[in-house]
Design an enzyme around this catalytic site. Structure first.
Site, mmCIF file in Angstrom:
data_model
loop_
_atom_site.group_PDB
_atom_site.id
_atom_site.type_symbol
_atom_site.label_atom_id
_atom_site.label_comp_id
_atom_site.label_asym_id
_atom_site.label_seq_id
_atom_site.Cartn_x
_atom_site.Cartn_y
_atom_site.Cartn_z
ATOM 1 N N HIS A 91 -7.288 6.587 40.290
ATOM 2 C CA HIS A 91 -8.327 6.936 41.298
ATOM 3 C C HIS A 91 -9.448 6.671 40.849
ATOM 4 O O HIS A 91 -10.041 7.555 39.771
ATOM 5 C CB HIS A 91 -8.091 8.393 41.676
ATOM 6 C CG HIS A 91 -8.991 9.150 42.556
ATOM 7 N ND1 HIS A 91 -9.343 10.383 42.803
ATOM 8 C CD2 HIS A 91 -10.191 8.638 43.201
ATOM 9 C CE1 HIS A 91 -10.483 10.655 43.690
ATOM 10 N NE2 HIS A 91 -10.619 9.683 43.868
ATOM 11 N N ASP A 96 -5.929 14.706 48.118
ATOM 12 C CA ASP A 96 -6.567 15.028 46.727
ATOM 13 C C ASP A 96 -7.592 16.140 46.728
ATOM 14 O O ASP A 96 -8.549 15.915 47.351
ATOM 15 C CB ASP A 96 -6.666 13.931 45.952
ATOM 16 C CG ASP A 96 -7.163 13.776 44.632
ATOM 17 O OD1 ASP A 96 -6.841 15.042 44.114
ATOM 18 O OD2 ASP A 96 -7.832 13.071 44.118
ATOM 19 N N ASP A 122 -7.179 10.214 37.113
ATOM 20 C CA ASP A 122 -8.577 10.358 37.775
ATOM 21 C C ASP A 122 -9.520 9.812 36.796
ATOM 22 O O ASP A 122 -9.717 10.200 35.689
ATOM 23 C CB ASP A 122 -8.852 11.558 37.858
ATOM 24 C CG ASP A 122 -8.374 12.535 38.971
ATOM 25 O OD1 ASP A 122 -8.444 11.919 40.080
ATOM 26 O OD2 ASP A 122 -7.732 13.556 38.740
ATOM 27 N N MET A 126 -10.228 12.892 50.340
ATOM 28 C CA MET A 126 -10.520 14.004 49.539
ATOM 29 C C MET A 126 -10.663 15.297 50.195
ATOM 30 O O MET A 126 -11.471 15.281 51.239
ATOM 31 C CB MET A 126 -11.761 13.533 48.551
ATOM 32 C CG MET A 126 -11.805 12.348 47.632
ATOM 33 S SD MET A 126 -10.453 12.597 46.449
ATOM 34 C CE MET A 126 -10.731 13.984 45.673
ATOM 35 N N SER A 144 -1.793 15.279 39.119
ATOM 36 C CA SER A 144 -2.942 14.654 38.649
ATOM 37 C C SER A 144 -3.035 15.131 36.981
ATOM 38 O O SER A 144 -3.032 16.155 36.763
ATOM 39 C CB SER A 144 -4.200 15.233 39.159
ATOM 40 O OG SER A 144 -5.497 14.940 38.506
ATOM 41 N N MET A 155 -13.422 6.851 40.399
ATOM 42 C CA MET A 155 -14.614 7.768 40.867
ATOM 43 C C MET A 155 -15.669 7.048 40.041
ATOM 44 O O MET A 155 -16.209 7.628 39.126
ATOM 45 C CB MET A 155 -14.302 9.075 40.679
ATOM 46 C CG MET A 155 -13.509 9.869 41.563
ATOM 47 S SD MET A 155 -12.687 11.498 41.132
ATOM 48 C CE MET A 155 -11.337 11.172 40.115
ATOM 49 N N HIS A 180 -1.196 10.646 38.871
ATOM 50 C CA HIS A 180 -2.576 10.437 39.593
ATOM 51 C C HIS A 180 -3.455 10.447 38.518
ATOM 52 O O HIS A 180 -3.584 11.538 37.727
ATOM 53 C CB HIS A 180 -2.838 11.488 40.648
ATOM 54 C CG HIS A 180 -4.052 11.467 41.359
ATOM 55 N ND1 HIS A 180 -4.469 10.325 42.116
ATOM 56 C CD2 HIS A 180 -5.272 11.963 40.934
ATOM 57 C CE1 HIS A 180 -5.459 10.513 42.752
ATOM 58 N NE2 HIS A 180 -6.131 11.422 41.999
ATOM 59 N N MET A 190 -13.385 8.659 35.954
ATOM 60 C CA MET A 190 -14.840 9.167 36.373
ATOM 61 C C MET A 190 -15.966 8.553 35.456
ATOM 62 O O MET A 190 -15.624 8.362 34.300
ATOM 63 C CB MET A 190 -15.134 10.813 36.288
ATOM 64 C CG MET A 190 -14.063 11.458 37.055
ATOM 65 S SD MET A 190 -14.280 13.155 36.931
ATOM 66 C CE MET A 190 -12.753 13.857 37.863
HETATM 67 C C1 DX5 Z 1 -11.008 15.647 41.849
HETATM 68 C C2 DX5 Z 1 -9.814 14.537 41.493
HETATM 69 C C3 DX5 Z 1 -8.687 15.324 41.764
HETATM 70 C C4 DX5 Z 1 -8.281 16.689 40.824
HETATM 71 C C5 DX5 Z 1 -7.383 17.371 41.644
HETATM 72 O O1 DX5 Z 1 -12.186 14.814 41.385
HETATM 73 O O2 DX5 Z 1 -10.091 13.538 42.071
HETATM 74 O O3 DX5 Z 1 -7.483 14.519 41.484
HETATM 75 O O4 DX5 Z 1 -7.673 16.146 39.621
HETATM 76 O O5 DX5 Z 1 -7.267 18.538 40.974
HETATM 77 P P1 DX5 Z 1 -6.827 20.170 41.446
HETATM 78 O O6 DX5 Z 1 -5.337 19.706 42.099
HETATM 79 O O7 DX5 Z 1 -7.025 21.035 40.406
HETATM 80 O O8 DX5 Z 1 -7.873 20.369 42.689
HETATM 81 ZN ZN ZN Z 2 -7.993 12.163 42.138
#
Ligand code: DX5
Ligand code: ZN
Length: 222
Positions: A67, A176, A36, A138, A10, A69, A34, A38
């Protein structure tokens, strides 16, 4: 037989000012990036969007696993594709009936997946699994990297693995949040085959060694 094991670091945990330099050394040893995204509504945080995805696309040939969110990922499918996304995963909590968004993602030529938050029962996604190329469980509440793995989600991974294997669908099962060598092994034993790791890779003193350690933990020889 599980689908092939894949490691998807990620980039949320990387230094965005040096993204190309951060990903280059580990690129030969990983499978997907990956990404993320948001929106400050679906999760209490903001992260990145099209400009970063497009910049990443320019410096890597690996698939970009976005991903989302966000409450309205479906509105951005074509923009994500044009920026360079290969796969879009949307939350079942944002799309309780994901039929239309799944079609839109597939029509755009991308892989589609559903994501479940830790409190969401696996039953929420079962009716839609036939539309999914990947299902993401998750193992932390989304919004932030660096949180601890919630092992209560492993029963959902087991359930999904049974479903995928008995239906012969080949759907990838992704995990994840809080993934390092030990938790990756737990998730692998439960049936996951795609492992997202942010902190454990990019904040490690030696990210290449961290990736090799993850691969050893999941019993993959590559
Ligand atoms: C959380 C994200 C994850 C995050 C994982 O909201 O969806 O992908 O980046 O990070 P680590 O591996 O540090 O838990
Ligand atoms: Zn993620």
């Amino acid at each position: 037989m599980h689908a092939p094991a894949r490691i998807a670091p990620s980039i949320l945990a990387a230094d965005f000012a040096r993204l190309a330099d951060e990903i280059a050394p580990i690129e030969p040893f990983v499978d997907w990036w990956h990404v993320d995204v948001m929106d400050g509504h679906f999760v209490p945080n903001l992260s990145l969007g099209m400009p970063v995805i497009a910049s990443l696309r320019a410096v890597t040939d690996l698939p970009l696993d976005c991903h989302m969110m966000t409450t309205n990922a479906g509105d951005y499918v074509e923009a994500l594709r044009d920026a360079g996304a290969d796969q879009i995963t949307v939350h079942i909590e944002a799309y309780p009936d994901p039929t239309d968004v799944a079609r839109r993602v597939h029509d755009a030529g991308l892989r589609f997946g559903l994501v479940l938050n830790p409190p969401t029962p696996v039953d929420a996604v079962i009716p839609y699994l036939t539309t999914c190329d990947v299902v993401l469980v998750m193992s932390v509440n989304p919004g932030f990297g660096g949180q601890s793995f919630l092992d209560g989600v492993l029963s959902k991974v087991e359930h999904l693995r049974k479903w995928v294997d008995s239906n012969g669908s080949g759907t990838d099962i992704q995990i994840d949040g809080g993934i390092g060598a030990d938790t990756a092994r737990l998730a692998r034993d439960a049936g996951a085959n795609v492992f997202v790791a942010g902190t454990a890779v990019f904040r490690a003193p030696d990210p290449v060694a961290a990736v090799h350690e993850l691969r050893r933990a999941i019993g993959d020889k590559r």
